[in-house]
Design an enzyme around this catalytic site. Sequence first.
Site, PDB file in Angstrom:
ATOM      1  CE  LYS A   1      31.140  37.147  45.898  1.00  0.00           C
ATOM      2  NZ  LYS A   1      30.029  36.342  46.469  1.00  0.00           N
ATOM      3  CG  ASN A   2      28.350  37.434  42.429  1.00  0.00           C
ATOM      4  OD1 ASN A   2      28.591  36.871  43.493  1.00  0.00           O
ATOM      5  ND2 ASN A   2      28.063  38.721  42.353  1.00  0.00           N
TER       6      ASN A   2
ATOM      7  CB  CYS B   1      26.855  39.528  53.227  1.00  0.00           C
ATOM      8  SG  CYS B   1      28.601  39.561  52.780  1.00  0.00           S
TER       9      CYS B   1
ATOM     10  NE  ARG C   1      21.784  37.344  50.756  1.00  0.00           N
ATOM     11  CZ  ARG C   1      23.091  37.305  50.519  1.00  0.00           C
ATOM     12  NH1 ARG C   1      23.544  37.584  49.323  1.00  0.00           N
ATOM     13  NH2 ARG C   1      23.949  36.974  51.448  1.00  0.00           N
TER      14      ARG C   1
ATOM     15  CG  ASP D   1      26.648  42.426  44.465  1.00  0.00           C
ATOM     16  OD1 ASP D   1      25.963  42.513  45.503  1.00  0.00           O
ATOM     17  OD2 ASP D   1      26.935  41.334  43.933  1.00  0.00           O
TER      18      ASP D   1
ATOM     19  NE  ARG E   1      31.361  35.525  51.666  1.00  0.00           N
ATOM     20  CZ  ARG E   1      30.366  36.301  51.225  1.00  0.00           C
ATOM     21  NH1 ARG E   1      30.169  37.495  51.741  1.00  0.00           N
ATOM     22  NH2 ARG E   1      29.560  35.871  50.272  1.00  0.00           N
TER      23      ARG E   1
END
Length: 419
Positions: free
Chosen positions: A22-23, A117, A122, A306, A398
Amino acid sequence: MEKLVVKGGKRLVGTVKTSGAKNAVLPIIAASIMGVTPSHFDEVPMLEDVRTISEILKGLGIKVKTSQNNILDIDSTVVDSYEPPCELMRNMRASFFIMGPLLARMGKARIYMPGGCAIGARPIDIHLKGFEALGVEIDQSEGLIEVSAPHGLKGTTIYFDFPSVGATENIMMAAALAEGVTILENAAEEPEIVALANYLNKMGAKIRGAGTDVIRIEGVKELHGADYTIIPDRIEAGTYMIAAAMTGGDVVVENVLPEHQKPLIAKLREAGATVIEDIDNVRVIGNCPLKAVSVKTLPYPGFPTDMQAQIMAMMVVAEGTSRVTETIFENRFMHVEELNRMGAKITTADRSATIEGPSKLVGCDVRATDLRAGAAMILAGLVAEGETRIGDLHHIDRGYEDIVEKLRNLGADIERVDV
């Protein structure tokens, strides 16, 4: 409303294949905006975030086609807008990745502040400072950022105050079409940075040093589309590795690069699990009882933030006192309350958590407060007595492709139900 229902006590055994990362895929999809010919992607995880960023590209006039077998085709021959749809942008933090490519392709962008999230501030100031150094003019109002490069993007040397993954990727994409040479210092070193640089280079970019803290980008005048295969998701793989250890299982995780898992593998072995590495798979055998370990999250190649929630779930059932220090995000302990509801003994102070184990977990109603917290709730449910019911599944959707089916194939008692 849907919930995941997990009945604990099942030992996980078998083989599971990790999906594409995903990242990695999200910034790569964003980078496709810069190609004047189509791109073709394999091993694309069909996640909610991928669907969202695909719709954002469609809102810019780009053609996006999803096929079976995790294939995505993007035709960015024509880009007829520099303002992505507001509501879609607000749904996902990673949507901010399109600013760099839009600046490079269109010379300007009008972007609404992204969501995602709620794990911390961030801030995007690192991104914006980098763009300013490239010659970008910024007009920022409440919830809206307008950027333009009236004199074009100009290469320069940029030092990041923090090795931000997102800022490194965003600035690297913009710099690929800037005039002259851009040098990024104190850059992030994550595997996803390398994946993006490899795709950009296949498009015709000239990038060297990705994967180190200094990246050199020699700007080119044009990029074309390219065929590219998305790297395995190291966080998804790590989640299944922890599931095997926690349940006393024996699981082979396929489509994984062991060199990306070194911090986690070290901690699993320290906890007493057996980890056997191969070229593209990892076998984890859980040897109960597990032993307490301590973890401090750090930028790559340190222990990934993560994976913090998932390994904390494992510490809850390990013998002894474990400690977690979170250095990346200031609000990433929301899963603690949910784990304590199940019977864990976790206390927090500032950015540190202390876990007294082993605890006997008992299933109850819990929430996926964010993406990785949702994974931690599933892991806790796998070893809890009785039934664990997990809500707010949109967070899990997600980042994990077919997680229910993959766990069921390993022997877990888990299902998705309407309530």
